[in-house]
Design a protein around this motif. Structure first.
Motif, PDB file in Angstrom:
ATOM      1  N   SER A 102      23.196  38.304  42.228  1.00  0.00           N
ATOM      2  CA  SER A 102      23.030  39.549  41.468  1.00  0.00           C
ATOM      3  C   SER A 102      23.561  40.725  42.278  1.00  0.00           C
ATOM      4  N   LYS A 103      24.601  41.366  41.740  1.00  0.00           N
ATOM      5  CA  LYS A 103      25.186  42.517  42.445  1.00  0.00           C
ATOM      6  C   LYS A 103      24.176  43.652  42.481  1.00  0.00           C
ATOM      7  N   ASP A 104      23.376  43.774  41.418  1.00  0.00           N
ATOM      8  CA  ASP A 104      22.374  44.838  41.367  1.00  0.00           C
ATOM      9  C   ASP A 104      21.320  44.618  42.454  1.00  0.00           C
ATOM     10  N   ILE A 140      37.919  53.645  39.890  1.00  0.00           N
ATOM     11  CA  ILE A 140      36.499  53.339  39.901  1.00  0.00           C
ATOM     12  C   ILE A 140      36.348  51.833  39.715  1.00  0.00           C
ATOM     13  N   VAL A 141      35.255  51.279  40.239  1.00  0.00           N
ATOM     14  CA  VAL A 141      35.119  49.817  40.261  1.00  0.00           C
ATOM     15  C   VAL A 141      33.994  49.389  39.317  1.00  0.00           C
ATOM     16  N   VAL A 142      34.305  48.425  38.453  1.00  0.00           N
ATOM     17  CA  VAL A 142      33.336  47.899  37.484  1.00  0.00           C
ATOM     18  C   VAL A 142      33.039  46.443  37.855  1.00  0.00           C
ATOM     19  N   LYS A 143      31.740  46.132  38.027  1.00  0.00           N
ATOM     20  CA  LYS A 143      31.366  44.769  38.435  1.00  0.00           C
ATOM     21  C   LYS A 143      30.312  44.194  37.507  1.00  0.00           C
ATOM     22  N   ALA A 144      30.524  42.951  37.078  1.00  0.00           N
ATOM     23  CA  ALA A 144      29.484  42.234  36.337  1.00  0.00           C
ATOM     24  C   ALA A 144      28.359  41.918  37.310  1.00  0.00           C
ATOM     25  N   GLY A 152      34.625  38.763  38.114  1.00  0.00           N
ATOM     26  CA  GLY A 152      33.700  39.760  37.589  1.00  0.00           C
ATOM     27  C   GLY A 152      33.884  41.157  38.148  1.00  0.00           C
ATOM     28  N   VAL A 153      35.010  41.400  38.833  1.00  0.00           N
ATOM     29  CA  VAL A 153      35.227  42.719  39.428  1.00  0.00           C
ATOM     30  C   VAL A 153      36.558  43.297  38.954  1.00  0.00           C
ATOM     31  N   VAL A 154      36.539  44.540  38.478  1.00  0.00           N
ATOM     32  CA  VAL A 154      37.777  45.214  38.092  1.00  0.00           C
ATOM     33  C   VAL A 154      37.868  46.534  38.855  1.00  0.00           C
ATOM     34  N   VAL A 155      38.940  46.667  39.652  1.00  0.00           N
ATOM     35  CA  VAL A 155      39.205  47.942  40.318  1.00  0.00           C
ATOM     36  C   VAL A 155      40.091  48.724  39.349  1.00  0.00           C
ATOM     37  N   ALA A 156      39.479  49.606  38.560  1.00  0.00           N
ATOM     38  CA  ALA A 156      40.196  50.282  37.474  1.00  0.00           C
ATOM     39  C   ALA A 156      40.946  51.498  38.007  1.00  0.00           C
ATOM     40  N   ILE A 175      28.564  49.928  38.544  1.00  0.00           N
ATOM     41  CA  ILE A 175      29.777  50.745  38.613  1.00  0.00           C
ATOM     42  C   ILE A 175      29.733  51.509  39.923  1.00  0.00           C
ATOM     43  N   GLU A 176      30.823  51.386  40.704  1.00  0.00           N
ATOM     44  CA  GLU A 176      30.750  52.003  42.032  1.00  0.00           C
ATOM     45  C   GLU A 176      32.033  52.698  42.426  1.00  0.00           C
ATOM     46  N   GLU A 177      31.909  53.557  43.435  1.00  0.00           N
ATOM     47  CA  GLU A 177      33.061  54.309  43.916  1.00  0.00           C
ATOM     48  C   GLU A 177      34.079  53.337  44.513  1.00  0.00           C
ATOM     49  N   CYS A 178      35.342  53.702  44.422  1.00  0.00           N
ATOM     50  CA  CYS A 178      36.411  52.877  44.958  1.00  0.00           C
ATOM     51  C   CYS A 178      36.608  53.238  46.428  1.00  0.00           C
ATOM     52  N   LEU A 179      36.470  52.251  47.301  1.00  0.00           N
ATOM     53  CA  LEU A 179      36.613  52.479  48.734  1.00  0.00           C
ATOM     54  C   LEU A 179      38.046  52.202  49.163  1.00  0.00           C
ATOM     55  N   ALA A 180      38.515  52.977  50.153  1.00  0.00           N
ATOM     56  CA  ALA A 180      39.858  52.758  50.685  1.00  0.00           C
ATOM     57  C   ALA A 180      39.733  52.148  52.072  1.00  0.00           C
ATOM     58  N   GLU A 182      40.973  48.651  54.822  1.00  0.00           N
ATOM     59  CA  GLU A 182      41.445  47.270  54.889  1.00  0.00           C
ATOM     60  C   GLU A 182      40.250  46.325  54.811  1.00  0.00           C
ATOM     61  N   GLU A 183      40.414  45.243  54.046  1.00  0.00           N
ATOM     62  CA  GLU A 183      39.309  44.297  53.876  1.00  0.00           C
ATOM     63  C   GLU A 183      39.292  43.244  54.983  1.00  0.00           C
ATOM     64  N   ALA A 184      38.106  42.748  55.280  1.00  0.00           N
ATOM     65  CA  ALA A 184      37.967  41.601  56.179  1.00  0.00           C
ATOM     66  C   ALA A 184      36.755  40.806  55.751  1.00  0.00           C
ATOM     67  N   HIS A 204      43.436  36.579  50.951  1.00  0.00           N
ATOM     68  CA  HIS A 204      44.368  37.237  50.029  1.00  0.00           C
ATOM     69  C   HIS A 204      43.922  36.866  48.635  1.00  0.00           C
ATOM     70  N   LYS A 205      43.394  37.846  47.901  1.00  0.00           N
ATOM     71  CA  LYS A 205      42.789  37.531  46.606  1.00  0.00           C
ATOM     72  C   LYS A 205      43.797  37.516  45.460  1.00  0.00           C
ATOM     73  N   ARG A 206      44.894  38.274  45.596  1.00  0.00           N
ATOM     74  CA  ARG A 206      45.827  38.369  44.468  1.00  0.00           C
ATOM     75  C   ARG A 206      46.761  37.159  44.422  1.00  0.00           C
ATOM     76  N   THR A 273      30.085  47.561  53.187  1.00  0.00           N
ATOM     77  CA  THR A 273      29.919  46.245  52.583  1.00  0.00           C
ATOM     78  C   THR A 273      30.363  46.274  51.130  1.00  0.00           C
ATOM     79  N   LEU A 274      31.359  45.467  50.779  1.00  0.00           N
ATOM     80  CA  LEU A 274      31.768  45.343  49.374  1.00  0.00           C
ATOM     81  C   LEU A 274      30.846  44.391  48.645  1.00  0.00           C
ATOM     82  N   GLU A 275      30.453  43.334  49.341  1.00  0.00           N
ATOM     83  CA  GLU A 275      29.602  42.315  48.708  1.00  0.00           C
ATOM     84  C   GLU A 275      29.045  41.414  49.782  1.00  0.00           C
ATOM     85  N   PHE A 276      27.973  40.718  49.425  1.00  0.00           N
ATOM     86  CA  PHE A 276      27.501  39.599  50.240  1.00  0.00           C
ATOM     87  C   PHE A 276      27.753  38.321  49.458  1.00  0.00           C
TER      88      PHE A 276
HETATM   89  P1  AMP Z   1      33.633  41.655  45.321  1.00  0.00           P
HETATM   90  O1  AMP Z   1      33.479  40.354  44.557  1.00  0.00           O
HETATM   91  O2  AMP Z   1      32.539  42.615  45.076  1.00  0.00           O
HETATM   92  O3  AMP Z   1      33.957  41.471  46.776  1.00  0.00           O
HETATM   93  O4  AMP Z   1      34.971  42.295  44.749  1.00  0.00           O
HETATM   94  C1  AMP Z   1      36.205  41.577  44.740  1.00  0.00           C
HETATM   95  C2  AMP Z   1      37.311  42.446  45.252  1.00  0.00           C
HETATM   96  O5  AMP Z   1      37.357  43.681  44.537  1.00  0.00           O
HETATM   97  C3  AMP Z   1      37.136  42.852  46.702  1.00  0.00           C
HETATM   98  O6  AMP Z   1      37.620  41.875  47.573  1.00  0.00           O
HETATM   99  C4  AMP Z   1      37.938  44.130  46.757  1.00  0.00           C
HETATM  100  O7  AMP Z   1      39.319  43.856  46.857  1.00  0.00           O
HETATM  101  C5  AMP Z   1      37.679  44.751  45.411  1.00  0.00           C
HETATM  102  N1  AMP Z   1      36.554  45.701  45.468  1.00  0.00           N
HETATM  103  C6  AMP Z   1      35.260  45.448  45.217  1.00  0.00           C
HETATM  104  N2  AMP Z   1      34.504  46.541  45.352  1.00  0.00           N
HETATM  105  C7  AMP Z   1      35.337  47.536  45.704  1.00  0.00           C
HETATM  106  C8  AMP Z   1      35.158  48.935  46.008  1.00  0.00           C
HETATM  107  N3  AMP Z   1      33.973  49.534  45.924  1.00  0.00           N
HETATM  108  N4  AMP Z   1      36.248  49.642  46.332  1.00  0.00           N
HETATM  109  C9  AMP Z   1      37.472  49.062  46.397  1.00  0.00           C
HETATM  110  N5  AMP Z   1      37.708  47.767  46.123  1.00  0.00           N
HETATM  111  C10 AMP Z   1      36.661  46.996  45.784  1.00  0.00           C
END
Ligand code: AMP
Length: 413
Positions: A102-104, A140-144, A152-156, A175-180, A182-184, A204-206, A273-276
């Motif tokens: 649960s992202k929430d 802006i980022v929309v997550k299920a 379930g994630v759209v970076v709109a 719904i969350e702010e878009c972070l700038a 580099e991911e790791a 590399h997700k894409r 943290t983008l996600e756990f």
């Molecule tokens: P997540 O499953 O939450 O990690 O999201 C999948 C991908 O969406 C991440 O690896 C990021 O590339 C992108 N993403 C998720 N949340 C954000 C955020 N708040 N800002 C920018 N990109 C994000």
């Protein structure tokens, strides 16, 4: 010792391979496994998935340790079922696995324990979500809220795109702010109170070169991730991992298992943290486990006994890089049944971990979206990459797709 690995992907092939090397291990069962685990010398597939079947199998076979690969059985409570039966299993309980399921839940947890993450609001109502987005603007980022296998994630990039995502994902949304930055990927083993960091990695997700195309489960990964400098590493442990482990214990759901923090690291080296995820990453596990020199069974046993505090893992100093070979039509509609040829025999510095594969008569055929992960070691990332791509040249199946540029961010540095 007999072990059981639950799962069917490349991560589970890498886990089964690594566990089978531990001197005390005679046999690793994999449920349900794939064509790769079927061919591993000390592994055997068992066609089981339901928790009660797995428990009964572990009891009957005298399985001493079970390791769970994917999130779905964890979120469904497989660890609780094994523990209730008095069986040793490595992974978080159903309650602790909510960190991913649960992202929430995860966002509220991070707020409560002061763990840096993107600012967010949770919505149950699409009209309210749309009004919020219209006001906040893009990107802006929309997550299920629930598990969505990376979809379930759209970076709109526009309000219209965000509105479309709200309609398509539906249900409870974060719904969350878009972070700038580099991911790791930062993965640790946790024993309920302490954490042992594994080698860092980046995926590399894409789907396509240059990070274009749709999101996938992951098209390749490498370890280490240069963006995680020793300074960033120390900050991640202090600001994210340790508060997360302590917070879960404090909330009455102590966390045992692999814990994966998806990070965004900004230009100043500040991690958020983008996600756990409540498991090893796939494909990150493949290069990480290629580099692990320590006995993985010993590390897991220490974690289960609450003795990770002064544990150390030994890593190959070389870099590892894995390239995913995906099926025709992946990720929307992967085609199954294509015959796979030319997989090179495993070598000390190059192994092909299998995922969506199945043995059909004398042939090995595709049976899933991500088919293989060709993983190589090298004195540096460039060398690891050359070795992996050289091995790929020999592998063939109809409709095979892969990225030519795995590791590009690290190689630019
Ligand atoms: P997540 O499953 O939450 O990690 O999201 C999948 C991908 O969406 C991440 O690896 C990021 O590339 C992108 N993403 C998720 N949340 C954000 C955020 N708040 N800002 C920018 N990109 C994000």
């Amino acid at each position: 010792m007999k072990l059981l690995v639950i799962g069917a992907g490349g991560r589970e092939h890498a886990l089964a391979w690594k566990l089978a090397q531990c001197p005390r291990v005679q046999k690793v069962y994999v449920a349900p496994g794939n064509g790769g685990t079927a061919a591993e010398p000390d592994a055997e597939n068992v066609p089981l998935a339901a928790a009660d079947e797995l428990v009964a199998f572990a009891q009957k076979e005298g399985i001493q340790l079970t390791v769970v690969g994917p999130e779905a059985p964890l979120a469904a409570g497989v660890v609780d079922a094994f523990r209730q039966a008095g069986l040793r299993i490595f992974g978080p309980t159903r309650a602790a696995a909510q960190l991913e399921a649960s992202k929430d839940f995860a966002k509220q947890f991070m707020m409560r324990h002061g763990i840096p993450t993107a600012r967010h609001t949770t919505f149950e109502d699409a009209a309210q979500a749309k009004a919020y987005v219209a006001k906040a603007g893009a990107p802006i980022v929309v997550k299920a809220d629930g598990l969505a296998a990376g979809k379930g994630v759209v970076v709109a990039q526009s309000v219209a795109q965000a509105h479309e995502a709200i309609d398509r994902l539906g249900g409870k949304l974060v719904i969350e702010e878009c972070l700038a930055g580099e991911e790791a990927s930062f993965i640790v083993m946790a024993d309920g109170a302490h954490a042992l960091a594994l080698a860092t990695s980046q995926d590399h997700k894409r789907l396509r070169d240059g990070d274009a195309g749709p999101n996938t489960g992951g098209m390749g990964a490498y370890s280490p991730a240069p963006v995680v400098t020793p300074k960033v590493h120390a900050r991640v442990m202090r600001e994210i991992i340790q508060p997360a482990i302590a917070g879960m214990a404090q909330d009455g759901t102590p966390y045992t298992g692999f814990l994966y923090a998806g990070l965004m690291i900004d230009a100043a080296g500040a991690p958020r943290t983008l996600e756990f995820n409540c498991r090893l990453g796939d494909p990150e596990a493949q290069p990480i486990l290629m580099r692990l020199k320590s006995d993985l069974v010993e590390l897991i046993e220490r974690a289960l006994d609450g003795r990770l505090r002064d544990a150390e893992a030994e890593w190959d100093r070389r870099a590892a890089l894995g390239v995913v070979l995906a099926a025709h039509g992946y990720p929307e509609a992967p085609r199954a049944g294509d015959r796979i040829e030319g997989i090179p025999a495993p070598a000390a510095d190059c192994r092909v971990f299998q995922a969506g594969t199945r043995v059909q008569g004398k042939d090995l055929v595709t049976s899933g979206g991500r088919v293989l992960c060709v993983t190589a070691l090298g004195d540096n990332l460039r060398a690891a990459r050359s070795r992996a791509y050289a091995a790929i040249e020999r592998i063939r199946f109809d409709g095979m797709q892969y990225r030519q540029d795995i590791g590009h961010r690290a190689l630019k540095k």
